[in-house]
Write an enzyme that holds these catalytic residues in place. Structure first.
Site, PDB file in Angstrom:
ATOM      1  N   HIS A 467      39.341  38.272  29.947  1.00 18.06           N
ATOM      2  CA  HIS A 467      39.951  37.663  30.939  1.00 18.06           C
ATOM      3  C   HIS A 467      40.821  36.385  30.576  1.00 18.06           C
ATOM      4  CE1 HIS A 467      36.094  39.266  33.516  1.00 18.06           C
ATOM      5  NE2 HIS A 467      37.144  40.203  33.182  1.00 18.06           N
ATOM      6  N   PRO A 468      41.725  36.517  29.818  1.00 18.32           N
ATOM      7  CA  PRO A 468      42.570  35.301  29.425  1.00 18.32           C
ATOM      8  C   PRO A 468      43.453  35.013  30.668  1.00 18.32           C
ATOM      9  CG  PRO A 468      43.673  37.319  28.567  1.00 18.32           C
ATOM     10  CD  PRO A 468      41.943  37.618  29.053  1.00 18.32           C
TER      11      PRO A 468
END
Length: 529
Positions: A467-468
């Site tokens: 989940h950058p």
């Protein structure tokens, strides 16, 4: 050379939404450029999402060696196909906490508080199971629903979690997020149904929308402080497209900041070091990288259960069933049971849990030799902040991804919370009806008992939950990259960013739903002129 009104870079979760909403205006000529090609059949099958890792449908990124993770380079899968990472993910639909978005507003992002974004979530949602609920929309294009197949051991994990003291919660997007139960997914009739199908596919019938896949965008065309178009490669051959109105970056937390920096937009000194001519000094590009950190612990069971019990015959027969009926075990992503819990009293949930009925490491990239259960614990609101930098001026070369897990958190809270997560998962596995199934906890977590030992295990086995975010963070401060009121890049015209990279601070949940919301908001801004 060709000309369009709007050029969208990326056909992932955000780009698909933008393509649909913007091309709904028949007078707007829209071009979408996507590096990947059509998604493989594995992307359609909910159980098969992990099989796309390290394939042509995955960018196959790795981080820089992480000092806080005992020098390891962490695998970072990102979708390289039409649908992007939304065609690769586990399909969980979570918005996050209202306080997450109120925090955005408090950080200087006026118009992004919960009262502002909640209607956008409702407008995009077509929930098949929660009807007539003030917390859900039923008429939006994005199909949200309960998982088609639930393994009985997933329900047993939920009962064990309740016995450990956690309340059951039938709706993580409802009145409260806290509790345990079953997640909802972007799965429709037994098939993955993300934004590429919900938004992009129907829009492709419009004559004013063009999608080009298998192309690599290499740079933006600037005329003074205005972006005029893009350069890109088609089978290695350079082509150019011009945007009469604007270019919208929807390439995600890696791609969007990389393209800005390749175009000379970013921290001037760093760009000069790698041979990029500076066009616009913007220190925050690529900075403030945030991610959800995950730590698994696995247990073998006394009897064959779940994925660990699958034989070649079961795999073959279940695939035929899925092909013919869209039913059975292949309609589940095998992360249906989970929850949101608090590591300590007096706070909102800061850990997300999963009870996966498989004894695996790194999301089934490594499988145990027997049947089992893996308890995942995910840090929802990390303090760690990292960065993405160019290695060179070559657009083909991957950037350096350095999330600086743990090492950038001087408080030590990230690690302490993840240690608490390991203990919470152990407490759940020690409750009936799960404890009767457990044979033993697998090494090397089993030997880790003190906080120091568990912390060392966490550093050695932590993974990303992929989940950058936040590398083109919106805000009004000197480090902000995008304007909250318009999502335009500060100091430039003709260029906006509309994906997870604009998120100013990580939300407490999976990022797909917030990314879709950001794209919906961006489309409204663009259409409003």
């Amino acid at each position: 050379m060709t000309s369009f009104d709007t050029i969208i870079i990326g056909a992932g979760s955000a780009g698909s939404v933008l393509a649909n909403r913007l091309s709904a205006d028949p007078g707007r000529k829209v071009l979408v450029l996507e590096a990947g090609r059509a998604a493989p059949i594995a992307s359609d099958i909910p159980s098969d999402w992990v099989t796309m890792f390290n394939t042509a449908a995955d960018w196959n990124y790795y981080t820089e060696p992480q000092a806080g993770c005992r020098g390891r380079r962490i695998f970072w899968p990102r979708g390289k196909m039409i649908g992007g990472s939304g065609a690769l993910n586990a399909m969980i639909y979570i918005r996050g906490l209202p306080s997450d978005y109120d925090a955005w507003e408090a950080m200087g992002c006026a118009g992004w508080g919960w009262k502002d974004v909640f209607p956008l979530f409702l407008a995009s949602e077509g929930n098949a199971d929660f009807k007539d609920s003030p917390y859900h929309g039923n008429d939006g294009p994005l199909h949200i629903g309960n998982v088609p197949y639930v393994d009985k051991h997933e329900r047993m994990w939920i009962e064990a979690a309740k016995a450990a003291g956690y309340a059951e919660n039938p709706d993580y997007n409802g009145a409260t997020q806290e509790g345990v139960g079953l997640f909802q997914f972007t799965i429709k009739d037994g098939e993955r149904w993300g934004t590429s199908k919900a938004y992009l596919r129907p829009a492709l019938e419009r004559p004013n929308l063009t999608l080009k896949s298998g192309v690599l965008v290499t740079g933006l065309i600037l005329d003074g402080n205005r972006v005029k178009g893009v350069h890109y490669l088609v089978n290695g051959v350079a082509e150019t497209a011009y945007a009469d109105s604007e270019v919208v970056l929807a390439s995600g937390a890696i791609g969007s900041c990389q393209l800005l920096m390749l175009s000379g937009i970013g921290p001037a000194a760093e760009l000069e070091q790698v041979g990029v001519k500076v066009a616009h000094d913007l220190p925050g590009v690529g900075k403030d990288l945030q991610d959800h950190l995950n730590i698994p612990i696995a247990f073998y069971t006394k009897e064959p259960i779940g994925i660990g019990a699958w034989t070649d015959e079961i795999i073959a027969d279940s695939f035929v069933e899925w092909q013919e009926k869209r039913t059975g075990i292949r309609t589940s992503p095998w992360v249906a049971s989970g929850g949101h819990v608090c590591s300590r009293p007096g706070i909102e949930p800061d850990l997300q849990l999963y009870g996966a009925i498989s004894p695996h490491r790194d999301y089934a990239r490594f499988l145990g030799g027997q049947s089992g259960i893996t308890g995942h614990s995910v840090l929802q609101r990390p303090n760690s902040r990292g960065e993405i930098r160019l290695r060179s001026a070559d657009p083909v070369e991957y950037p350096a991804i350095d999330p600086k897990y743990f090492s950038s958190d001087p408080t030590g809270e990230d690690l302490a919370t993840m240690v608490a997560g390991v203990r919470i998962n152990r407490s759940i596995m020690a409750q009936s009806p799960i404890k009767e199934l457990i044979a033993y906890e697998l090494s090397p977590s089993a030997e880790a008992q003190t906080d120091e030992e568990i912390g060392n295990y966490v550093r050695g086995h932590m993974t990303t939950l992929y989940h950058p975010s936040s590398t083109c963070r919106m805000g009004t401060d000197a480090r902000a990259v995008t304007d909250p009121a318009t999502l335009k890049v500060h100091g430039l015209e003709g260029i906006r960013v509309a994906d997870a990279s604009v998120i100013p601070k990580m939300v407490s949940g999976n990022l797909n739903a917030p990314t879709i919301m950001v794209a919906e908001r961006a489309a409204q801004m663009i259409l409003a002129g």
